[in-house]
Design a protein around this motif. Structure first.
Motif, mmCIF file in Angstrom:
data_model
loop_
_atom_site.group_PDB
_atom_site.id
_atom_site.type_symbol
_atom_site.label_atom_id
_atom_site.label_comp_id
_atom_site.label_asym_id
_atom_site.label_seq_id
_atom_site.Cartn_x
_atom_site.Cartn_y
_atom_site.Cartn_z
ATOM 1 N N LEU A 5 2.756 -2.789 1.604
ATOM 2 C CA LEU A 5 2.276 -1.414 1.467
ATOM 3 C C LEU A 5 1.129 -1.417 0.467
ATOM 4 O O LEU A 5 1.295 -1.863 -0.671
ATOM 5 N N VAL A 6 -0.048 -0.942 0.889
ATOM 6 C CA VAL A 6 -1.211 -0.879 -0.001
ATOM 7 C C VAL A 6 -1.504 0.589 -0.271
ATOM 8 O O VAL A 6 -1.949 1.319 0.628
ATOM 9 N N THR A 7 -1.257 1.029 -1.504
ATOM 10 C CA THR A 7 -1.601 2.418 -1.838
ATOM 11 C C THR A 7 -3.094 2.488 -2.164
ATOM 12 O O THR A 7 -3.668 1.533 -2.692
ATOM 13 N N GLY A 8 -3.720 3.612 -1.804
ATOM 14 C CA GLY A 8 -5.157 3.745 -2.052
ATOM 15 C C GLY A 8 -5.988 2.810 -1.183
ATOM 16 O O GLY A 8 -7.122 2.482 -1.533
ATOM 17 N N GLY A 9 -5.437 2.407 -0.050
ATOM 18 C CA GLY A 9 -6.111 1.418 0.806
ATOM 19 C C GLY A 9 -7.293 1.955 1.586
ATOM 20 O O GLY A 9 -7.957 1.189 2.297
ATOM 21 N N ALA A 10 -7.579 3.270 1.448
ATOM 22 C CA ALA A 10 -8.800 3.807 2.070
ATOM 23 C C ALA A 10 -9.898 4.028 1.028
ATOM 24 O O ALA A 10 -10.929 4.615 1.320
ATOM 25 N N GLY A 57 -0.769 10.430 2.803
ATOM 26 C CA GLY A 57 0.261 11.038 1.963
ATOM 27 C C GLY A 57 -0.004 10.758 0.499
ATOM 28 O O GLY A 57 -0.891 9.972 0.140
ATOM 29 N N ASP A 58 0.810 11.400 -0.344
ATOM 30 C CA ASP A 58 0.603 11.418 -1.794
ATOM 31 C C ASP A 58 1.613 10.490 -2.482
ATOM 32 O O ASP A 58 2.826 10.635 -2.270
ATOM 33 N N ILE A 59 1.128 9.586 -3.314
ATOM 34 C CA ILE A 59 2.035 8.648 -4.001
ATOM 35 C C ILE A 59 2.938 9.349 -5.012
ATOM 36 O O ILE A 59 3.905 8.754 -5.485
ATOM 37 N N VAL A 76 1.377 -3.131 -3.123
ATOM 38 C CA VAL A 76 0.198 -3.398 -3.958
ATOM 39 C C VAL A 76 -0.438 -2.038 -4.231
ATOM 40 O O VAL A 76 -0.887 -1.349 -3.311
ATOM 41 N N HIS A 77 -0.452 -1.675 -5.511
ATOM 42 C CA HIS A 77 -0.710 -0.279 -5.898
ATOM 43 C C HIS A 77 -2.136 -0.095 -6.452
ATOM 44 O O HIS A 77 -2.402 -0.369 -7.617
ATOM 45 N N TYR A 78 -3.034 0.386 -5.568
ATOM 46 C CA TYR A 78 -4.418 0.690 -5.952
ATOM 47 C C TYR A 78 -4.662 2.173 -6.174
ATOM 48 O O TYR A 78 -5.634 2.536 -6.847
ATOM 49 N N ALA A 79 -3.868 3.054 -5.535
ATOM 50 C CA ALA A 79 -4.212 4.490 -5.514
ATOM 51 C C ALA A 79 -4.364 5.028 -6.932
ATOM 52 O O ALA A 79 -3.515 4.804 -7.791
ATOM 53 N N ALA A 80 -5.458 5.742 -7.157
ATOM 54 C CA ALA A 80 -5.699 6.325 -8.479
ATOM 55 C C ALA A 80 -6.836 7.328 -8.384
ATOM 56 O O ALA A 80 -7.648 7.275 -7.467
ATOM 57 N N VAL A 100 2.327 9.964 -12.841
ATOM 58 C CA VAL A 100 3.495 10.390 -12.037
ATOM 59 C C VAL A 100 3.543 9.601 -10.726
ATOM 60 O O VAL A 100 4.619 9.177 -10.281
ATOM 61 N N GLY A 101 2.378 9.360 -10.109
ATOM 62 C CA GLY A 101 2.353 8.590 -8.864
ATOM 63 C C GLY A 101 2.865 7.166 -9.070
ATOM 64 O O GLY A 101 3.659 6.651 -8.276
ATOM 65 N N SER A 102 2.436 6.525 -10.155
ATOM 66 C CA SER A 102 2.902 5.152 -10.429
ATOM 67 C C SER A 102 4.402 5.146 -10.708
ATOM 68 O O SER A 102 5.133 4.255 -10.234
#
Ligand code: NAD
Ligand code: DAU
Length: 332
Positions: A5-10, A57-59, A76-80, A100-102
């Motif tokens: 799962l890659v967050t922030g992958g866009a 969706g929202d982390i 793998v957590h990129y979203a920010a 909060v997302g992390s």
């Protein structure tokens, strides 16, 4: 690892990582991205549909995050929220997404016992003087300056606590300034390239002597994959490519590329709390995980990036006026 799962992958760096994983592993990738103003779905175009899936969706929402984390081997957590200037205008979204997302993702990783890699920034260490012979290492004390870097420092601390208190199988990487294709034109290098394309002068904050340690985003991706595959649980790795340049040197290289005078620069209002210098010592990553950057020549990487922005005007042009209006309102 079959499913990631890659967050922030866009986003800018996350999308590069998705391409890197598809090209270098057999894993299936689920991208979780809220598609904020910073996202670009086109950056994922051309990837095989049976290898990559996008979930919007929202982390920070557990009901979105939990089933997705349950269904993969690693996160793998990129979203920010990623832009310092925006954090000075409105810190709220930085606290919600970055902290909060992390937290929400870590809780899901804890519940389902999943491998977790947290992508962070060298800004958590504060800044260095221009003449300081030292660079940041994994032992440098945390000392963030902006709401953005404080929110990233907060998320790093959560990861460390979830490793120690709950045994979450996590690693952290802190990387320096990335450049390359698909970076939002609010950021320094794409802003200046597109200003010069429009016949305007690059806009440099303060005296322009602030130093950033540039790394191509493709090298960031190869480093994160190396840590995901071979990193030691509980460890932090600094990612850098020995790319220190001051901001004047960068805009002068851009001006030269377009045949403009190197003095054709507009000095504008400085950023509040502007960090002076970042510099990364990445020996641990290089020696322990046998990683090397491929883009060692910043000028060549910058030329390729300039060419990419020239060729992809249709992507950034619709956003240019709004970005510049927002900077103009702040005297920048
Ligand atoms: P970016 O702003 O280009 O992309 C961020 C992505 O996260 C976007 O696609 C956005 O839609 C998504 N996102 C934001 N809030 C979300 C939410 N609540 N839920 C789901 N998705 C959400 O950022 P970037 O420059 O690609 O940075 C990616 C990561 O790398 C960040 O964690 C950043 O702190 C870190 N980092 C960036 C740099 C750099 O130079 N840009 C350097 C070191 C580390
Ligand atoms: O160091 C890693 C960090 O690098 C990441 O964590 C951040 O997500 C990323 O945005 C970046 O932060 P910076 O604040 O260093 O990047 P930015 O592109 O905003 O600015 C780079 C330098 O250029 C900084 O010294 C400020 C200056 N600047 C920026 C802009 C947008 C200008 O002089 N003029 C500008 O118009």
């Amino acid at each position: 690892m079959d499913r990631i799962l890659v967050t922030g992958g866009a986003g800018f760096i996350g999308s590069n990582f998705v391409h890197h994983v598809v090209a270098n592993t057999d894993a299936h990738v689920t991208v979780l991205d809220k598609l904020t103003y910073a996202a670009t779905q086109e950056s994922l175009d051309g990837l095989p549909a049976d290898r990559v899936e996008l979930v919007v969706g929202d982390i920070a929402e557990p009901e979105v995050v939990e089933p997705l984390v349950a269904g993969v081997d690693a996160v793998v957590h990129y979203a920010a929220e990623s832009h310092n200037d925006n954090s000075l205008e409105d810190p709220g979204p930085f606290i919600r997404t970055n902290i909060v997302g992390s937290f929400t993702l870590l809780e899901a990783a804890r519940k389902h016992d999943k491998r977790f890699h947290h992508v962070s920034t060298d800004e958590v260490y504060g800044d260095l003087e221009l003449d300081d012979p030292k660079r940041f290492t994994e032992d440098t004390p945390y000392n963030p300056s902006s709401p953005y870097s404080a929110s990233k420092a907060g998320s790093d601390h959560l990861v460390r606590a979830w490793v120690r208190s709950f045994g979450v199988r996590a690693t952290i990487s802190n990387c320096s300034n990335n450049y390359g294709p698909w970076q939002h034109i609010e950021k320094f290098i794409p802003r200046q390239i597109t200003e010069v394309i429009d016949g305007r002068r690059p806009r440099v904050y303060g005296d322009g002597l602030n130093v950033r340690d540039w790394i191509h985003t493709e090298d960031h991706s190869s480093a994160v994959l190396a840590i995901l595959e071979r990193g030691q649980i509980g460890e932090t790795y600094l990612i850098g490519a020995d790319g220190e340049k001051n901001n004047l040197e960068v805009v002068q290289a851009i001006l030269r590329h377009f045949g403009r005078s190197e003095d054709d620069i507009e000095f504008v209002r400085d950023r509040a709390g502007h960090d002076r210098r970042y510099a990364i010592e990445s020996g641990k990553l290089r020696h322990q995980l046998d990683w090397q950057p491929q883009y060692q020549d910043f000028d060549a990487g910058l030329q390729a990036t300039i060419d990419w922005y020239v060729a992809n005007e249709a992507w950034w042009r619709p956003h240019k006026d709004a970005v510049e209006a927002s900077y103009a309102a702040k005297g920048q």
